[in-house]
Design an enzyme around this catalytic site. Structure first.
Site, PDB file in Angstrom:
ATOM      1  N   TRP A 179       0.868  -1.184   0.000  1.00  0.00           N
ATOM      2  CA  TRP A 179       0.000   0.000   0.000  1.00  0.00           C
ATOM      3  C   TRP A 179       0.906   1.235   0.000  1.00  0.00           C
ATOM      4  O   TRP A 179       0.827   2.096   0.861  1.00  0.00           O
ATOM      5  CB  TRP A 179      -0.966  -0.002   1.181  1.00  0.00           C
ATOM      6  CG  TRP A 179      -2.160   0.883   0.942  1.00  0.00           C
ATOM      7  CD1 TRP A 179      -2.367   2.128   1.479  1.00  0.00           C
ATOM      8  CD2 TRP A 179      -3.286   0.625   0.106  1.00  0.00           C
ATOM      9  NE1 TRP A 179      -3.548   2.651   1.031  1.00  0.00           N
ATOM     10  CE2 TRP A 179      -4.146   1.750   0.176  1.00  0.00           C
ATOM     11  CE3 TRP A 179      -3.669  -0.425  -0.728  1.00  0.00           C
ATOM     12  CZ2 TRP A 179      -5.355   1.838  -0.538  1.00  0.00           C
ATOM     13  CZ3 TRP A 179      -4.864  -0.345  -1.429  1.00  0.00           C
ATOM     14  CH2 TRP A 179      -5.690   0.777  -1.325  1.00  0.00           C
ATOM     15  N   GLU A 235       3.807   8.101  -0.736  1.00  0.00           N
ATOM     16  CA  GLU A 235       4.975   8.970  -0.981  1.00  0.00           C
ATOM     17  C   GLU A 235       6.098   8.754   0.025  1.00  0.00           C
ATOM     18  O   GLU A 235       7.262   9.025  -0.275  1.00  0.00           O
ATOM     19  CB  GLU A 235       4.551  10.442  -0.928  1.00  0.00           C
ATOM     20  CG  GLU A 235       3.837  10.903  -2.179  1.00  0.00           C
ATOM     21  CD  GLU A 235       3.283  12.300  -1.971  1.00  0.00           C
ATOM     22  OE1 GLU A 235       4.073  13.209  -1.614  1.00  0.00           O
ATOM     23  OE2 GLU A 235       2.059  12.484  -2.124  1.00  0.00           O
ATOM     24  N   HIS A 261       7.046   5.795   1.190  1.00  0.00           N
ATOM     25  CA  HIS A 261       7.819   4.682   0.624  1.00  0.00           C
ATOM     26  C   HIS A 261       8.604   5.117  -0.611  1.00  0.00           C
ATOM     27  O   HIS A 261       9.781   4.767  -0.760  1.00  0.00           O
ATOM     28  CB  HIS A 261       6.875   3.540   0.202  1.00  0.00           C
ATOM     29  CG  HIS A 261       6.106   2.939   1.326  1.00  0.00           C
ATOM     30  ND1 HIS A 261       4.731   3.042   1.421  1.00  0.00           N
ATOM     31  CD2 HIS A 261       6.497   2.215   2.397  1.00  0.00           C
ATOM     32  CE1 HIS A 261       4.314   2.398   2.496  1.00  0.00           C
ATOM     33  NE2 HIS A 261       5.362   1.895   3.118  1.00  0.00           N
TER      34      HIS A 261
END
EC number: 6.3.2.1
Lengths: 288, 288
Positions: free
Chosen positions: A32, A35, A37
């Site tokens: 999921w 930004e 990540h």
């Protein structure tokens, strides 16, 4: 971008890359992607030749009453975001292969795992340390990137890597925030529109703490009280904890000095949000 | 043969060897080397290019009442024996570097660590798993060799390596015995001459078990009773346990079938000796 599911295949790709002198950068995630990540993937991209992102909703870090089942999952969407961010290999291991029948081994970072979120989520950081140890052994990165948003996790992973002599550099990327200051998190998807507005109080409370400290405030209780008041003025908010701790030992401090972490966890409906800021406080000699 | 004391230097030598395509074989020991160790070094020699032997009396695997302080240490003697056996690098880490201030991380293999010797020595196998994980991360061997004498340790290390996805082959070398059958062990040096003679009853009891099983005996209690009688006929012996367990789960078996481990621990004066044998029992169909 290659998608790999088998542990053996991932190990082989990593081994080949290392044999060819490539540096491997690794971003472990539960998917999921957001930004936060993608900013970590960007950091891994900068300092390595082969960027591996793992997606694994790790059952051992969820408590029995927690959101393992309903944690959001969408591999197709994640694959697009990971590729665009610069991921070369998306590693999506299978739960059955990660924790086969008879699985029995856990990595535990004493002390650090029992404070703050660990006090409220028994076993959580044991699950985190264990799965990160496993993933580091499989992916064999020279560099692994974690987010400052999960401050306690970062401290624990650093400690584990140092203690177990794992040969990997741990890089911590800064917290990414929405426009209203809310730290981006997969769990923000549990928030209603109104709760998302109210949740901005977390960041505002941290900014307030920052201003108080900059203005010379050194009373821990006074800062926590101001933050608590600010957050509790939001009708949906239920404070889990607000703590000012040593940034390395995570133990509560009684006086502000050196590097401290202000960390908090607050429930908004079904979502338990966390946020934090690190401060370096230099007191004048004589006072300190 | 090179003697290395610093973790960083060991890591460098190992990294260089691997980069040159050499296979590293590793034999972790607590020193006071004997024929058991040298046989393991020989096994490592056979299948690898660079043989590393570590000597580290690991404090975390000793209980507070145990023999950490008086455990025999003689590096000069050990260095001669290791070199003669085919060791290329003797790694002798420092306790302060292995467990620096703030050290907090432990590897724990649940279940397996709490049975047999683990039941009598709480924390022992946590210490063993932790130090072996550290040493494997530092030495980076393709192959690590342990002795069957420490049967439970072998089972736990195999489980840990599999569970944590560590990329190393675990090889188990057979128990080496003195002429009278006593399994060689550093702790035999605690025995008086007379105790050493009496201690041969351990091996004789295992041979008796073997003969009973070969003759068709399938009654676990009867075999244990015969072994106990044989050992307790030695005046200096004090039985800690005699157990017949599944060779993988280490759980006590109620019927003899498949691969079982007969394991025992017996005190002779200040020395706690352990010994074991593995049996593969094929029962006729219908009976099984």
């Amino acid at each position: 971008m290659e998608i790999i599911r088998a542990i053996g295949a991932m190990r082989e790709v990593a081994g080949r890359a290392r044999a060819n002198g490539q540096r491997i950068g690794f971003v472990p995630t539960m998917g999921w992607l957001h930004e936060g990540h993608t900013s970590l993937i960007g950091l891994a991209r900068e300092c390595t030749d082969l960027v591996v992102v793992s997606i694994f909703v790790n059952p051992t870090q969820f408590g029995p009453e927690e959101d393992f089942e309903r944690y959001p999952r969408d591999l197709e969407r994640d694959a697009v975001l990971a590729r665009e961010a610069g991921c070369d290999v998306l590693f999506v291991p299978d739960g059955g292969e990660m924790y086969p029948e008879g699985y029995a081994t856990y990595v535990y970072v004493e002390g650090l795992s029992d404070l703050l979120c660990g006090e409220r989520r028994p076993g959580h950081f044991r699950g985190v340390a264990t799965v990160v140890a496993k993933l580091l052994n499989i992916v064999q990165p020279q560099c692994a990137v974690f987010g400052q948003k999960d401050a306690q996790q970062s401290v624990i992973i650093r400690r584990m890597v140092k203690d177990l002599d794992m040969d990997v550099e741990i890089v911590i990327g800064p917290t990414v925030r929405e426009k209203n200051g809310v730290a981006v998190s997969s769990r923000n998807m549990y928030l209603s529109g109104d709760e998302r507005v109210q949740a901005s109080a977390l960041y505002r409370s941290l900014v307030t703490a920052k201003k108080m400290i900059e203005a010379g405030e050194r009373d821990v209780a006074a800062i926590v009280a101001a933050m608590r008041q600010m957050i509790e003025s939001q009708p949906a908010a239920r404070v889990d904890y607000i703590s000012i701790v040593d940034s390395e030992t995570l133990k509560e401090v009684t006086r502000l000095d050196g590097e401290v972490l202000i960390a908090l966890a607050v429930w908004f409906g079904k979502a338990r949000l966390i946020d934090n800021m690190v401060f370096t406080i230099e007191n004048k000699k004589g006072k300190g």
